[in-house]
Design a protein around this motif. Structure first.
Motif, PDB file in Angstrom:
ATOM      1  N   VAL A 370       0.868  -1.179   0.000  1.00 56.44           N
ATOM      2  CA  VAL A 370       0.000   0.000   0.000  1.00 56.44           C
ATOM      3  C   VAL A 370       0.902   1.225   0.000  1.00 56.44           C
ATOM      4  CG1 VAL A 370      -1.732   1.279   1.323  1.00 56.44           C
ATOM      5  CG2 VAL A 370      -1.830  -1.230   1.235  1.00 56.44           C
ATOM      6  N   TYR A 371       0.712   2.102  -0.948  1.00 56.30           N
ATOM      7  CA  TYR A 371       1.515   3.325  -1.052  1.00 56.30           C
ATOM      8  C   TYR A 371       0.938   4.399  -0.139  1.00 56.30           C
ATOM      9  CZ  TYR A 371       3.591   7.449  -3.424  1.00 56.30           C
ATOM     10  OH  TYR A 371       4.246   8.611  -3.723  1.00 56.30           O
ATOM     11  N   ASN A 372       1.819   5.140   0.562  1.00 59.71           N
ATOM     12  CA  ASN A 372       1.292   6.126   1.517  1.00 59.71           C
ATOM     13  C   ASN A 372       0.295   7.071   0.815  1.00 59.71           C
ATOM     14  OD1 ASN A 372       4.528   7.857   1.807  1.00 59.71           O
ATOM     15  ND2 ASN A 372       2.943   8.253   0.286  1.00 59.71           N
ATOM     16  N   GLY A 373      -0.869   7.183   1.430  1.00 59.05           N
ATOM     17  CA  GLY A 373      -1.955   7.962   0.846  1.00 59.05           C
ATOM     18  C   GLY A 373      -3.003   7.125   0.139  1.00 59.05           C
ATOM     19  N   ASP A 374      -2.656   5.887  -0.254  1.00 57.62           N
ATOM     20  CA  ASP A 374      -3.672   4.994  -0.828  1.00 57.62           C
ATOM     21  C   ASP A 374      -4.849   4.865   0.124  1.00 57.62           C
ATOM     22  OD1 ASP A 374      -2.102   4.470  -3.035  1.00 57.62           O
ATOM     23  OD2 ASP A 374      -1.711   2.368  -2.555  1.00 57.62           O
ATOM     24  N   GLU A 375      -4.512   4.746   1.427  1.00 61.74           N
ATOM     25  CA  GLU A 375      -5.559   4.499   2.424  1.00 61.74           C
ATOM     26  C   GLU A 375      -6.437   5.722   2.640  1.00 61.74           C
ATOM     27  OE1 GLU A 375      -2.237   6.167   5.072  1.00 61.74           O
ATOM     28  OE2 GLU A 375      -2.505   5.315   3.057  1.00 61.74           O
ATOM     29  N   LEU A 376      -6.065   6.863   2.058  1.00 58.48           N
ATOM     30  CA  LEU A 376      -6.895   8.063   2.130  1.00 58.48           C
ATOM     31  C   LEU A 376      -7.591   8.356   0.802  1.00 58.48           C
ATOM     32  CD1 LEU A 376      -4.429  10.437   4.051  1.00 58.48           C
ATOM     33  CD2 LEU A 376      -6.177   8.907   5.003  1.00 58.48           C
TER      34      LEU A 376
END
Length: 530
Positions: A370-376
């Protein structure tokens, strides 16, 4: 460790913990700024460990934080065994490692073996020593072609635009597959391999859990450095097949066997390779028992939002690991490619599809990144020309905008830039207005947000027996849909058609959209317990 981060055990403590792990890619410049200078750093990662605990990831991959002139934002490494002051120091790294481990999160770091910075002491010594010297033998210096040697030694292009060769004052040329500030090393030189092993041991001795290997298909070059077949598009590591002599030469596997031999001295460690090779059998070669534990399969990242394309991506990704010890390794976005919210159409449409894609990715057997910011649900940002920093922008003569759009800092809280990313408003890449609803703080309070979906998905993936097994069975599905079942009983249905479709039988575990009416809306996905 932050008082907000409870001590917890690792989810898996066996040597194969990485086989089904969810890794979180921290693009260090853009994750969190602890020093207040507008650039992300190690202190910022430490401060945001509670977010990563709540998200439920198993491990981090931190992009390069080593001393660097930043010609390619850290992938031009001047000293692979220290910390760039803008990111912190070794004591800060050791503290981060200890706190992450206490929080039950493993830490892997980037290894950049293909090239160094032109400021590396080796390259500076090579320039000073002159042609034919042992110092130059660590790199790929060659005489030029033509009567006066004024033409490059071959026709290879740089990934970042222009030729892959630069000439030095004494008339020789050196190879740089990337920027001129990133000279390629010669891995037939024993000193080069020995130095790579020393770097690995330096970080493994500190306690890191493994490595992401940059350009893992690039370290070997063919004898004689012959011309390659001219190609229209030679950029950004796309696999151009056997005519592209810059990558995927058979000699690279000896390098990976040496890397694996070092890892085998340190129990429970691993390496994942950035291997842009589309042929299933060629990719599998990197995953033999004495080479890499994992290799990114980029087919999911490059597939269109289309049922046939996505199914084909999954089929080929699983086929590439069918006869090797490694599991599949899935990625939707990273720091080199447009974010999938944007790829899938942007705005509300792209976000709906990205939510569904998250459930598809996390339902598949194997490891996930998961790339940082994917979860947002972060999108790419349309940045003005004057702030672009990627070397591709300059090297292409301002015809290719490069990768900055997917590297904008992560928004954490508040309603105005820099949204809690930094103590100052101005960040290394500017953050747009209107991102208040996108922040982690806003999404944490919203049970229907992208962040809440990721948290729920990772919690289920970690705890439910439905996710067991490293295979899947394709199920009949309506036209324009994908459906498969894992051995543990998980059923995943993704609707890419233009209309809602009935839910299959089973207990709903999680859905990317409202399924209360018994139907799965378009551009949505659902997990069920069969």
């Amino acid at each position: 460790m932050s008082s907000l981060t409870p001590a917890r055990p690792f989810r898996r403590t066996d040597a194969d913990w990485w086989r089904d792990a969810v890794f979180y890619q921290v693009y260090i410049r853009s994750f969190a700024d602890g020093s207040g200078d507008g650039v992300g750093d190690l202190a910022g990662i430490r401060a945001r460990l509670p977010h990563l605990v709540d998200l439920g990831v198993d491990a981090l991959w931190i992009t390069p934080f080593y001393p660097s002139p930043m010609a390619d934002h850290g992938y031009d490494v001047a000293d692979p065994r220290d910390v760039e002051p803008v990111f912190g120091d070794l004591a800060e790294f050791d503290a981060l490692l200890a706190e992450a481990h206490a929080a039950g999160i493993r830490v892997t770091v980037d290894l950049v073996p293909n090239h160094t910075s032109d400021r590396h002491e080796w390259f500076q010594a090579a320039l000073a020593a002159g042609p034919g010297s042992p110092e130059r033998a660590r790199y790929l210096f060659r005489d030029g072609r033509g009567p006066d040697g004024a033409e490059p030694p071959n026709n290879w292009p740089s990934v970042f635009g222009g030729p892959a060769w630069s000439r030095v004052p004494d008339g020789q040329w050196y190879l740089h597959i990337f920027a001129p500030e990133q000279p390629d090393l010669d891995f037939t030189n024993p000193e080069v391999l020995a130095d790579l092993e020393e770097t690995m041991r330096f970080w493994l001795d500190r306690g890191v859990d493994g490595f992401r290997i940059d350009v893992a298909h690039g370290m070997a070059k063919p004898d004689g450095l012959p011309d390659m077949e001219p190609m229209e598009d030679t950029g950004l590591l796309d696999d151009h097949g056997p005519g592209d002599h810059r990558f995927d030469n058979d000699g690279v596997h000896e390098v990976h066997r040496r890397i694996r031999a070092v890892l085998d001295e340190y129990p429970c460690t691993m390496a994942v390779g950035e291997v842009w090779v589309s042929d299933d059998d060629r990719l599998a070669d990197y995953l033999r028992a004495d080479e890499l534990q994992l290799a990114f399969n980029f087919k999911l990242l490059t597939a269109d939002w289309d049922a046939d394309d996505l199914r084909d991506a999954v089929v080929h990704s699983l086929e590439s690991v069918a006869h090797v010890p490694a599991p599949a390794c899935w990625v939707l976005s990273n720091h080199d490619r447009p974010r999938h919210v944007t790829r899938y159409g942007g705005g509300g449409l792209g976000t709906r599809r990205a939510r569904a894609a998250a459930l598809l990715q996390l339902a598949l057997p194997g490891a996930a990144y998961v790339y940082n910011g994917d979860e947002l649900g972060m999108p790419d940002v349309d940045l003005p020309d004057e702030v672009l920093q990627d070397p591709i922008w300059e090297r292409s003569g301002h015809t290719e905008r490069g990768r900055d759009a997917c590297r904008v800092p992560v928004p954490w809280s508040g309603t105005e830039p820099s949204y809690g990313f930094s103590a100052q408003r101005d960040t290394w890449l500017p953050m747009p207005g209107g991102w208040g609803p996108l922040t982690a703080e806003a999404q944490a309070a919203d049970p229907s947000s992208v962040l809440s979906l990721y948290r729920a998905a990772l919690a289920l993936r970690a705890s439910s027996p439905a996710f067991t097994g490293e295979s899947l069975e394709w199920l009949p599905a309506p036209e324009g849909c994908l459906a498969f079942r894992r051995p543990g009983g998980l059923v995943c249905l993704v609707n890419l058609s233009a209309q809602a479709v009935p839910l299959p039988e089973g207990r709903v575990l999680l859905a990317s959209a409202d399924v209360a009416g018994g139907a799965l809306p378009t551009d949505s996905a659902v997990w069920l317990q069969a």
